[in-house]
Design an enzyme around this catalytic site. Structure first.
Site, PDB file in Angstrom:
ATOM      1  N   GLY A  67       0.803  -1.218   0.000  1.00  0.00           N
ATOM      2  CA  GLY A  67       0.000   0.000   0.000  1.00  0.00           C
ATOM      3  C   GLY A  67       0.832   1.262   0.000  1.00  0.00           C
ATOM      4  N   PHE A  68       2.082   1.175   0.470  1.00  0.00           N
ATOM      5  CA  PHE A  68       2.920   2.373   0.543  1.00  0.00           C
ATOM      6  C   PHE A  68       3.476   2.706  -0.833  1.00  0.00           C
ATOM      7  CE2 PHE A  68       6.456   5.119   1.519  1.00  0.00           C
ATOM      8  CZ  PHE A  68       5.991   5.861   2.592  1.00  0.00           C
ATOM      9  N   ASN A 115      -7.965   4.423   6.210  1.00  0.00           N
ATOM     10  CA  ASN A 115      -7.930   4.651   4.762  1.00  0.00           C
ATOM     11  C   ASN A 115      -9.031   3.863   4.078  1.00  0.00           C
ATOM     12  OD1 ASN A 115      -6.882   2.492   2.640  1.00  0.00           O
ATOM     13  ND2 ASN A 115      -5.973   1.978   4.625  1.00  0.00           N
ATOM     14  N   ARG A 116      -9.527   4.456   3.003  1.00  0.00           N
ATOM     15  CA  ARG A 116     -10.430   3.714   2.107  1.00  0.00           C
ATOM     16  C   ARG A 116      -9.984   3.999   0.665  1.00  0.00           C
ATOM     17  NH1 ARG A 116     -13.987   7.256   4.640  1.00  0.00           N
ATOM     18  NH2 ARG A 116     -14.315   9.225   3.546  1.00  0.00           N
ATOM     19  N   GLY A 118      -9.123   1.963  -1.742  1.00  0.00           N
ATOM     20  CA  GLY A 118      -9.871   1.176  -2.734  1.00  0.00           C
ATOM     21  C   GLY A 118      -9.011   0.705  -3.903  1.00  0.00           C
ATOM     22  N   PHE A 119      -7.816   0.219  -3.593  1.00  0.00           N
ATOM     23  CA  PHE A 119      -6.927  -0.351  -4.624  1.00  0.00           C
ATOM     24  C   PHE A 119      -6.693   0.630  -5.783  1.00  0.00           C
ATOM     25  CE2 PHE A 119      -7.969  -5.157  -3.780  1.00  0.00           C
ATOM     26  CZ  PHE A 119      -7.347  -5.053  -2.563  1.00  0.00           C
ATOM     27  N   ASN A 143       1.826  -7.990  -4.235  1.00  0.00           N
ATOM     28  CA  ASN A 143       0.512  -8.172  -3.605  1.00  0.00           C
ATOM     29  C   ASN A 143      -0.557  -7.953  -4.677  1.00  0.00           C
ATOM     30  OD1 ASN A 143      -1.972  -7.304  -2.272  1.00  0.00           O
ATOM     31  ND2 ASN A 143      -0.796  -7.235  -0.373  1.00  0.00           N
ATOM     32  N   SER A 179      -8.723  -6.656   2.055  1.00  0.00           N
ATOM     33  CA  SER A 179      -8.914  -5.212   2.141  1.00  0.00           C
ATOM     34  C   SER A 179     -10.398  -4.920   2.370  1.00  0.00           C
ATOM     35  CB  SER A 179      -8.460  -4.535   0.852  1.00  0.00           C
ATOM     36  OG  SER A 179      -9.012  -3.231   0.805  1.00  0.00           O
ATOM     37  N   ASN A 181     -11.846  -2.219   1.635  1.00  0.00           N
ATOM     38  CA  ASN A 181     -12.266  -1.091   0.800  1.00  0.00           C
ATOM     39  C   ASN A 181     -12.686  -1.450  -0.621  1.00  0.00           C
ATOM     40  OD1 ASN A 181     -11.693   0.752   2.916  1.00  0.00           O
ATOM     41  ND2 ASN A 181      -9.518   0.469   2.477  1.00  0.00           N
ATOM     42  N   THR A 182     -12.668  -2.747  -0.946  1.00  0.00           N
ATOM     43  CA  THR A 182     -13.203  -3.189  -2.238  1.00  0.00           C
ATOM     44  C   THR A 182     -14.437  -4.020  -1.935  1.00  0.00           C
ATOM     45  OG1 THR A 182     -11.058  -3.160  -3.333  1.00  0.00           O
ATOM     46  CG2 THR A 182     -12.715  -4.608  -4.293  1.00  0.00           C
ATOM     47  N   LYS A 217      -2.877 -12.943   2.555  1.00  0.00           N
ATOM     48  CA  LYS A 217      -2.983 -11.863   3.558  1.00  0.00           C
ATOM     49  C   LYS A 217      -4.405 -11.837   4.106  1.00  0.00           C
ATOM     50  CE  LYS A 217      -1.942  -7.028   4.427  1.00  0.00           C
ATOM     51  NZ  LYS A 217      -1.220  -5.845   3.954  1.00  0.00           N
ATOM     52  N   THR A 245      -1.753  -8.838   9.916  1.00  0.00           N
ATOM     53  CA  THR A 245      -3.053  -8.708   9.317  1.00  0.00           C
ATOM     54  C   THR A 245      -3.157  -7.434   8.468  1.00  0.00           C
ATOM     55  OG1 THR A 245      -3.970  -7.342  11.094  1.00  0.00           O
ATOM     56  CG2 THR A 245      -4.186  -9.710  11.355  1.00  0.00           C
ATOM     57  N   ASN A 246      -4.259  -7.360   7.743  1.00  0.00           N
ATOM     58  CA  ASN A 246      -4.617  -6.142   7.018  1.00  0.00           C
ATOM     59  C   ASN A 246      -5.250  -5.155   8.012  1.00  0.00           C
ATOM     60  OD1 ASN A 246      -5.287  -4.384   4.836  1.00  0.00           O
ATOM     61  ND2 ASN A 246      -5.403  -6.180   3.495  1.00  0.00           N
ATOM     62  N   GLY A 300       0.218  -2.331  13.510  1.00  0.00           N
ATOM     63  CA  GLY A 300       0.438  -1.612  14.764  1.00  0.00           C
ATOM     64  C   GLY A 300       1.845  -1.646  15.311  1.00  0.00           C
ATOM     65  N   THR A 322       2.060   2.256   8.981  1.00  0.00           N
ATOM     66  CA  THR A 322       1.703   3.429   9.780  1.00  0.00           C
ATOM     67  C   THR A 322       2.867   3.866  10.680  1.00  0.00           C
ATOM     68  OG1 THR A 322      -0.564   2.599   9.725  1.00  0.00           O
ATOM     69  CG2 THR A 322      -0.099   4.370  11.285  1.00  0.00           C
TER      70      THR A 322
HETATM   71  C1  LIG Z   1      -2.983   4.080   3.128  1.00  0.00           C
HETATM   72  C2  LIG Z   1      -2.898   2.594   3.217  1.00  0.00           C
HETATM   73  C3  LIG Z   1      -3.028   1.827   2.063  1.00  0.00           C
HETATM   74  C4  LIG Z   1      -2.945   0.438   2.139  1.00  0.00           C
HETATM   75  N1  LIG Z   1      -3.059  -0.288   1.001  1.00  0.00           N
HETATM   76  C5  LIG Z   1      -2.956  -1.644   1.056  1.00  0.00           C
HETATM   77  C6  LIG Z   1      -3.039  -2.423  -0.113  1.00  0.00           C
HETATM   78  O1  LIG Z   1      -3.202  -1.910  -1.218  1.00  0.00           O
HETATM   79  N2  LIG Z   1      -2.946  -3.772   0.000  1.00  0.00           N
HETATM   80  C7  LIG Z   1      -2.761  -4.397   1.213  1.00  0.00           C
HETATM   81  O2  LIG Z   1      -2.651  -5.621   1.269  1.00  0.00           O
HETATM   82  N3  LIG Z   1      -2.654  -3.679   2.353  1.00  0.00           N
HETATM   83  C8  LIG Z   1      -2.757  -2.327   2.290  1.00  0.00           C
HETATM   84  N4  LIG Z   1      -2.656  -1.591   3.436  1.00  0.00           N
HETATM   85  C9  LIG Z   1      -2.530  -2.312   4.730  1.00  0.00           C
HETATM   86  C10 LIG Z   1      -1.076  -2.415   5.205  1.00  0.00           C
HETATM   87  O3  LIG Z   1      -0.298  -3.156   4.311  1.00  0.00           O
HETATM   88  C11 LIG Z   1      -1.019  -3.063   6.608  1.00  0.00           C
HETATM   89  O4  LIG Z   1      -1.501  -4.389   6.505  1.00  0.00           O
HETATM   90  C12 LIG Z   1      -1.862  -2.322   7.631  1.00  0.00           C
HETATM   91  O5  LIG Z   1      -1.771  -0.927   7.441  1.00  0.00           O
HETATM   92  C13 LIG Z   1      -1.440  -2.649   9.061  1.00  0.00           C
HETATM   93  O6  LIG Z   1      -0.103  -2.277   9.285  1.00  0.00           O
HETATM   94  P1  LIG Z   1       0.319  -0.900  10.027  1.00  0.00           P
HETATM   95  O7  LIG Z   1      -0.465  -0.839  11.309  1.00  0.00           O
HETATM   96  O8  LIG Z   1       1.808  -1.024  10.212  1.00  0.00           O
HETATM   97  O9  LIG Z   1      -0.032   0.191   9.115  1.00  0.00           O
HETATM   98  C14 LIG Z   1      -2.730  -0.203   3.394  1.00  0.00           C
HETATM   99  C15 LIG Z   1      -2.584   0.578   4.544  1.00  0.00           C
HETATM  100  C16 LIG Z   1      -2.666   1.958   4.473  1.00  0.00           C
HETATM  101  C17 LIG Z   1      -2.510   2.761   5.738  1.00  0.00           C
END
Ligand SMILES: Cc1cc2nc3c(=O)[nH]c(=O)nc-3n(C[C@H](O)[C@H](O)[C@H](O)COP(=O)(O)O)c2cc1C
Length: 348
Positions: A67-68, A115-116, A118-119, A143, A179, A181-182, A217, A245-246, A300, A322
């Site tokens: 996602g980053f 976040n939402r 949405g891929f 991914n 996710s 958001n889809t 995932k 986890t996601n 987290g 995050t």
């Molecule tokens: C802005 C944003 C976009 C993300 N996009 C995706 C994504 O496209 N695919 C995915 O598997 N996870 C996505 N994630 C989830 C992260 O990969 C991760 O699983 C989740 O944020 C928990 O980790 P963290 O607490 O370290 O952020 C996204 C997270 C954020 C904050």
């Protein structure tokens, strides 16, 4: 320095805008050749940090979560910040804009994000073109997901398309069905669709001269019986690993006020409030899947002690998203230094 001076400035600007600005700065930094300085400042190498998992040797156990860098735009630049691996995506066959903006929100009181997105991504082929040009040898995970307008009955075709396109250019795959958001995506976590999807992607991989590891995932919001089904399917389909986890749809226990949360609306919660649940899931998976099954822990990690907690819960590798936003560029190095120190005293 980051938390005192830079972060307060960055946090004045909308979350998604600042993400794009930081990307532009990093791209310039890549062009003017200060990468050796960044590597010197932010990388930490030590053989004690090496990890062997599903046939790959990771230089250290701390990765950048999906996602980053969805579109593989900055693999070389981001590799300077000490990561042991970078996960790109979620990628879909066709480019898609994602949800309407605003769609990324900071919750500083909770050290969290919602976040939402949405891929939103430029489509898998754009990433393939960039991966062909990358210089860094860092391990890259791909991914993959499905386009928003692909019905679940045809989801297999989307995953297969992404798999075929990326196969030569990534080191492992992540099947993302978690996710929030889809619309409808997480239904693919149910027993039958999941069994079908994982066995299909695994069979595609096994048909290649050089099969790549396939990981799943999962969401943090699954019940114990859903987790039990998933564990059974991971074993049955010989899936190579799991990422837990996601983001979460839960808003339980947040300091941020209800009004603000209502204004923000739907989306996946990440950061500090996710840590306990994510660790609980990891602990359960480790107990049921045995000591040798590859688990990547994410959710987290906001401090070095959070990173150790994840490893103690049973994660072989961890990922951050995050925490990297809140803690800044020195975060990964600090975690790795602590893991190395801790590994000296543990028998894991
Ligand atoms: C802005 C944003 C976009 C993300 N996009 C995706 C994504 O496209 N695919 C995915 O598997 N996870 C996505 N994630 C989830 C992260 O990969 C991760 O699983 C989740 O944020 C928990 O980790 P963290 O607490 O370290 O952020 C996204 C997270 C954020 C904050």
């Amino acid at each position: 320095m980051y938390k005192l001076f830079i972060r307060p400035l960055l946090f004045l600007v909308d979350g998604e805008r600042i993400h794009h600005i930081v990307f532009r700065v990093l791209r310039i930094q890549g062009k003017i050749g200060i990468q050796p300085i960044l590597r010197l400042l932010f990388q930490y190498n030590n053989p004690k940090l090496h990890r062997n998992l599903f046939g790959l040797t990771f230089q250290n156990p701390v990765g950048l979560a999906a996602g980053f860098d969805k579109d593989a735009k900055l693999i070389d630049e981001l590799s300077c910040f000490g990561f042991g691996f970078i996960e790109i995506g979620t990628l879909t066959p066709q480019p898609q804009p994602g949800n309407d903006k605003p769609r990324l929100f900071r919750l500083p009181l909770d050290q969290a994000l919602i976040n939402r997105m949405g891929f939103n991504n430029e489509g898998v082929i754009a990433s393939v073109d960039r991966l062909k040009k990358r210089k860094s040898k860092i391990i890259v995970g791909g991914n993959i997901g499905k386009n928003k307008n692909t019905p679940n009955e045809k989801a297999l075709e989307d995953y297969a398309y992404c798999f075929e396109a990326l196969h030569r250019y990534v080191d492992y795959f992540v099947v993302n069905v978690s996710s929030p958001n889809t619309p409808g995506l997480r239904e693919l976590q149910e027993k039958e669709p999941l069994r079908k999807l994982l066995s299909y992607v695994k069979s595609l991989s096994l048909s290649k001269p050089k099969p790549k590891p396939i990981l799943l995932k999962i969401a943090p919001d699954l019940s114990t019986s859903q987790l039990d089904d998933i564990i059974q399917i991971l074993k049955e389909t010989k899936t190579d690993g799991v990422i837990a986890t996601n983001t979460s749809i839960s808003r339980e226990g947040l300091e941020t006020g209800t009004d603000e949360l209502e204004t923000i609306g739907n989306g996946g919660l990440s950061g500090k409030p996710l840590a306990d649940r994510s660790n609980e899931v990891i602990r359960y998976l480790r107990e049921k899947l045995g000591k040798d099954y590859p688990i990547i822990g994410v959710g987290g990690v906001m401090s070095v002690s959070d990173a150790l907690e994840k490893i103690k819960a049973g994660a072989d590798l961890i990922q951050v998203y995050t925490g990297f936003v809140y803690e800044g560029p020195g975060f990964v190095k600090r975690i790795n230094q602590e893991i190395k120190y801790w590994t000296k005293f543990s028998m894991k």
